[in-house]
Design an enzyme around this catalytic site. Structure first.
Site, mmCIF file in Angstrom:
data_model
loop_
_atom_site.group_PDB
_atom_site.id
_atom_site.type_symbol
_atom_site.label_atom_id
_atom_site.label_comp_id
_atom_site.label_asym_id
_atom_site.label_seq_id
_atom_site.Cartn_x
_atom_site.Cartn_y
_atom_site.Cartn_z
ATOM 1 N N GLY A 9 42.828 45.919 43.070
ATOM 2 C CA GLY A 9 42.290 47.136 42.441
ATOM 3 C C GLY A 9 41.281 47.823 43.334
ATOM 4 O O GLY A 9 40.186 48.185 42.892
ATOM 5 N N THR A 11 41.729 50.728 44.807
ATOM 6 C CA THR A 11 41.950 52.174 44.900
ATOM 7 C C THR A 11 40.856 52.970 44.179
ATOM 8 O O THR A 11 40.863 54.200 44.232
ATOM 9 C CB THR A 11 43.317 52.559 44.291
ATOM 10 O OG1 THR A 11 43.357 52.084 42.939
ATOM 11 C CG2 THR A 11 44.474 51.966 45.081
ATOM 12 N N ARG A 34 48.176 49.804 42.823
ATOM 13 C CA ARG A 34 49.517 50.384 42.695
ATOM 14 C C ARG A 34 49.648 51.713 43.426
ATOM 15 O O ARG A 34 50.715 52.076 43.878
ATOM 16 C CB ARG A 34 49.849 50.610 41.207
ATOM 17 C CG ARG A 34 50.086 49.335 40.428
ATOM 18 C CD ARG A 34 50.036 49.616 38.947
ATOM 19 N NE ARG A 34 48.734 50.181 38.586
ATOM 20 C CZ ARG A 34 48.384 50.561 37.363
ATOM 21 N NH1 ARG A 34 49.244 50.458 36.372
ATOM 22 N NH2 ARG A 34 47.183 51.047 37.132
ATOM 23 N N VAL A 61 49.904 44.013 39.823
ATOM 24 C CA VAL A 61 49.552 42.605 39.569
ATOM 25 C C VAL A 61 50.295 42.017 38.367
ATOM 26 O O VAL A 61 50.360 40.803 38.209
ATOM 27 C CB VAL A 61 48.024 42.383 39.377
ATOM 28 C CG1 VAL A 61 47.251 42.687 40.643
ATOM 29 C CG2 VAL A 61 47.482 43.168 38.188
ATOM 30 N N ASN A 87 39.752 41.798 40.706
ATOM 31 C CA ASN A 87 39.063 42.923 40.077
ATOM 32 C C ASN A 87 40.000 43.834 39.276
ATOM 33 O O ASN A 87 39.581 44.442 38.298
ATOM 34 C CB ASN A 87 38.368 43.725 41.197
ATOM 35 C CG ASN A 87 37.959 45.105 40.754
ATOM 36 O OD1 ASN A 87 36.996 45.267 40.015
ATOM 37 N ND2 ASN A 87 38.703 46.121 41.192
ATOM 38 N N SER A 140 33.289 40.796 32.180
ATOM 39 C CA SER A 140 32.615 41.938 31.539
ATOM 40 C C SER A 140 31.604 41.402 30.532
ATOM 41 O O SER A 140 31.741 40.266 30.045
ATOM 42 C CB SER A 140 33.645 42.792 30.796
ATOM 43 O OG SER A 140 33.016 43.781 30.015
ATOM 44 N N TYR A 153 40.734 43.964 24.366
ATOM 45 C CA TYR A 153 40.075 44.041 25.682
ATOM 46 C C TYR A 153 39.043 42.909 25.801
ATOM 47 O O TYR A 153 39.011 42.193 26.805
ATOM 48 C CB TYR A 153 39.405 45.405 25.888
ATOM 49 C CG TYR A 153 38.656 45.464 27.214
ATOM 50 C CD1 TYR A 153 39.350 45.436 28.425
ATOM 51 C CD2 TYR A 153 37.267 45.504 27.259
ATOM 52 C CE1 TYR A 153 38.677 45.457 29.648
ATOM 53 C CE2 TYR A 153 36.581 45.530 28.476
ATOM 54 C CZ TYR A 153 37.295 45.509 29.667
ATOM 55 O OH TYR A 153 36.628 45.518 30.874
ATOM 56 N N PRO A 183 29.970 42.823 34.408
ATOM 57 C CA PRO A 183 29.184 44.054 34.306
ATOM 58 C C PRO A 183 29.216 44.639 32.899
ATOM 59 O O PRO A 183 30.186 44.468 32.151
ATOM 60 C CB PRO A 183 29.900 45.023 35.272
ATOM 61 C CG PRO A 183 30.948 44.210 35.987
ATOM 62 C CD PRO A 183 31.254 43.052 35.107
ATOM 63 N N THR A 188 33.022 54.484 36.505
ATOM 64 C CA THR A 188 34.160 54.404 37.428
ATOM 65 C C THR A 188 35.274 55.213 36.760
ATOM 66 O O THR A 188 34.997 56.040 35.901
ATOM 67 C CB THR A 188 34.607 52.931 37.587
ATOM 68 O OG1 THR A 188 35.037 52.471 36.297
ATOM 69 C CG2 THR A 188 33.508 52.022 38.110
HETATM 70 P P1 NDP Z 1 38.794 51.673 37.749
HETATM 71 O O1 NDP Z 1 39.743 52.245 36.773
HETATM 72 O O2 NDP Z 1 37.949 52.608 38.536
HETATM 73 O O3 NDP Z 1 39.573 50.704 38.766
HETATM 74 C C1 NDP Z 1 40.553 49.818 38.300
HETATM 75 C C2 NDP Z 1 41.354 49.297 39.471
HETATM 76 O O4 NDP Z 1 42.311 48.353 38.979
HETATM 77 C C3 NDP Z 1 42.132 50.395 40.185
HETATM 78 O O5 NDP Z 1 42.020 50.220 41.566
HETATM 79 C C4 NDP Z 1 43.558 50.177 39.737
HETATM 80 O O6 NDP Z 1 44.458 50.516 40.775
HETATM 81 C C5 NDP Z 1 43.581 48.663 39.521
HETATM 82 N N1 NDP Z 1 44.651 48.278 38.625
HETATM 83 C C6 NDP Z 1 44.785 48.531 37.301
HETATM 84 N N2 NDP Z 1 45.951 48.066 36.828
HETATM 85 C C7 NDP Z 1 46.581 47.484 37.891
HETATM 86 C C8 NDP Z 1 47.829 46.846 38.055
HETATM 87 N N3 NDP Z 1 48.685 46.676 37.023
HETATM 88 N N4 NDP Z 1 48.169 46.367 39.275
HETATM 89 C C9 NDP Z 1 47.321 46.532 40.318
HETATM 90 N N5 NDP Z 1 46.122 47.117 40.230
HETATM 91 C C10 NDP Z 1 45.764 47.610 39.030
HETATM 92 O O7 NDP Z 1 37.872 50.694 36.908
HETATM 93 P P2 NDP Z 1 36.690 49.676 37.313
HETATM 94 O O8 NDP Z 1 36.403 49.686 38.750
HETATM 95 O O9 NDP Z 1 35.586 49.943 36.368
HETATM 96 O O10 NDP Z 1 37.381 48.321 36.863
HETATM 97 C C11 NDP Z 1 37.474 47.178 37.677
HETATM 98 C C12 NDP Z 1 37.304 45.955 36.816
HETATM 99 O O11 NDP Z 1 36.005 45.951 36.240
HETATM 100 C C13 NDP Z 1 38.274 45.847 35.643
HETATM 101 O O12 NDP Z 1 38.718 44.513 35.557
HETATM 102 C C14 NDP Z 1 37.426 46.209 34.427
HETATM 103 O O13 NDP Z 1 37.879 45.609 33.259
HETATM 104 C C15 NDP Z 1 36.091 45.654 34.863
HETATM 105 N N6 NDP Z 1 34.891 46.185 34.210
HETATM 106 C C16 NDP Z 1 34.609 47.523 34.223
HETATM 107 C C17 NDP Z 1 33.435 47.973 33.648
HETATM 108 C C18 NDP Z 1 33.089 49.418 33.589
HETATM 109 O O14 NDP Z 1 32.301 49.821 32.712
HETATM 110 N N7 NDP Z 1 33.572 50.245 34.490
HETATM 111 C C19 NDP Z 1 32.453 47.047 33.058
HETATM 112 C C20 NDP Z 1 32.892 45.670 33.075
HETATM 113 C C21 NDP Z 1 34.046 45.262 33.651
HETATM 114 P P3 NDP Z 1 45.832 51.310 40.601
HETATM 115 O O15 NDP Z 1 45.693 52.176 39.396
HETATM 116 O O16 NDP Z 1 45.977 52.058 41.885
HETATM 117 O O17 NDP Z 1 46.848 50.241 40.440
HETATM 118 C C1 8X3 Z 2 33.796 47.342 30.361
HETATM 119 C C2 8X3 Z 2 32.516 47.621 29.689
HETATM 120 O O1 8X3 Z 2 31.429 47.982 27.447
HETATM 121 O O2 8X3 Z 2 33.483 49.165 27.853
HETATM 122 O O3 8X3 Z 2 34.099 45.989 30.405
HETATM 123 O O4 8X3 Z 2 33.511 46.822 27.459
HETATM 124 S S1 8X3 Z 2 32.749 47.913 28.036
#
Ligand code: NDP
Ligand code: 8X3
Length: 260
Positions: A9, A11, A34, A61, A87, A140, A153, A183, A188
């Site tokens: 992830g 991107t 992706r 993935v 991630n 998370s 989730y 986090p 994001t």
């Molecule tokens: P983004 O949406 O900015 O990034 C998510 C990344 O995951 C992208 O690069 C996307 O790439 C990749 N991804 C999603 N589905 C797939 C798939 N099927 N195969 C391969 N890659 C995939 O979100 P975040 O950076 O915030 O999220 C990253 C992680 O952090 C996640 O696990 C999320 O649950 C977690 N998180 C986020 C929080 C937040 O508030 N932002 C807080 C706590 C946890 P692409 O679409 O190109 O495949």
């Molecule tokens: C992402 C943060 O608060 O939307 O894990 O669940 S929250």
């Protein structure tokens, strides 16, 4: 010696920030996701800016065969992976259990749990063979306390927490450290994805708060990775200044004003 990191992830969001930080420090970075166009742009940017080696692998993935193929291809170019950051993940929708969209459930379970497992299954044996490694799982605050409408989730992130603990036990004899980074609210593409492209609704999540920044998470991963090899941070839960946990936060404007 040249060090390497594989970030799923990469991107967007945390993954992109992490790949960028490690590239800046001279790591060979394996970026995955992706969206091949984004991977190409990032590859170009990191090579131009930091002159590091970048390997871009576009795969989903959720698809076991794609994961197996991608890592088999990677092994032809790279024999050691020092760090894996699991991630890639997402939330899809926000609704009560009786009204939940079962396709959203499948997407979250397949990505956040099974995707993490498929990638780990391919990379952990490499780390075992090389006699060292570091795995970061992005959990998370939702994996610590369940919030309203978060049901599935949250369950996937509880699973990440359990898997992190299990992986740490299983990989202990091989010098492989396993850390979960949990986090809270971070700006994001996460909310845009959760609300299926509704940018206004996504923006409103961060109204009057200073959420975490993707670089904050990258910095924490960098910090843990650079601790002495004897130190394994098990679990790191991190929120912004106005959030206490996944159910309790305040608005920035509600913060007490300092007494003059
Ligand atoms: P983004 O949406 O900015 O990034 C998510 C990344 O995951 C992208 O690069 C996307 O790439 C990749 N991804 C999603 N589905 C797939 C798939 N099927 N195969 C391969 N890659 C995939 O979100 P975040 O950076 O915030 O999220 C990253 C992680 O952090 C996640 O696990 C999320 O649950 C977690 N998180 C986020 C929080 C937040 O508030 N932002 C807080 C706590 C946890 P692409 O679409 O190109 O495949
Ligand atoms: C992402 C943060 O608060 O939307 O894990 O669940 S929250």
């Amino acid at each position: 010696m040249e060090k390497s990191i594989l970030v799923t992830g990469a991107t967007s969001g945390f993954g992109k920030a992490t790949a960028t930080l490690f590239a800046k420090h001279g790591y060979t970075v394996v970026i995955t996701g992706r969206r091949a166009d984004r991977l190409q742009d990032l590859e170009k940017e990191l090579i131009e800016k930091y002159g590091c080696k970048v390997i871009a692998l576009a795969f989903d993935v959720r698809v076991k065969k794609q994961v197996e193929h991608a890592i088999a291809e990677l092994k032809k170019q790279l024999t050691v992976i020092d760090i894996l950051v699991n991630n890639a993940g997402l939330a899809a929708g926000l609704s009560t259990i009786d009204e939940g969209d079962t396709e959203d459930w499948d997407t979250m379970i397949d990505t956040n749990i099974k995707g993490l497992l498929y990638v780990t299954r391919q990379v952990a044996p490499m780390m075992k063979k090389q006699g060292h490694g570091y795995i970061f799982n992005i959990g998370s605050t939702a994996g610590k306390i369940v919030y309203k409408n978060g049901n599935v989730y949250c369950a996937t992130k509880y699973a990440v927490d359990a898997l992190t603990q299990g992986m740490r036990i299983d990989l202990l004899p091989y010098g492989i450290r396993v850390t979960s980074i949990n986090p809270g609210m971070a700006e994001t593409e996460f909310a845009v994805v959760r609300f299926k492209g509704d940018v206004q609704r996504a923006k409103s999540v961060y109204d009057d708060v200073h959420p975490l920044n993707p670089n904050d998470i990258a910095d924490l991963i960098w910090y843990c990775a650079n601790l002495p090899a004897r130190v394994c941070v098990n679990d790191l839960t991190v929120t912004c200044l106005t959030q206490a946990n996944s159910v309790y936060s305040i608005k920035d404007s509600d913060r007490a004003k300092p007494v003059a």
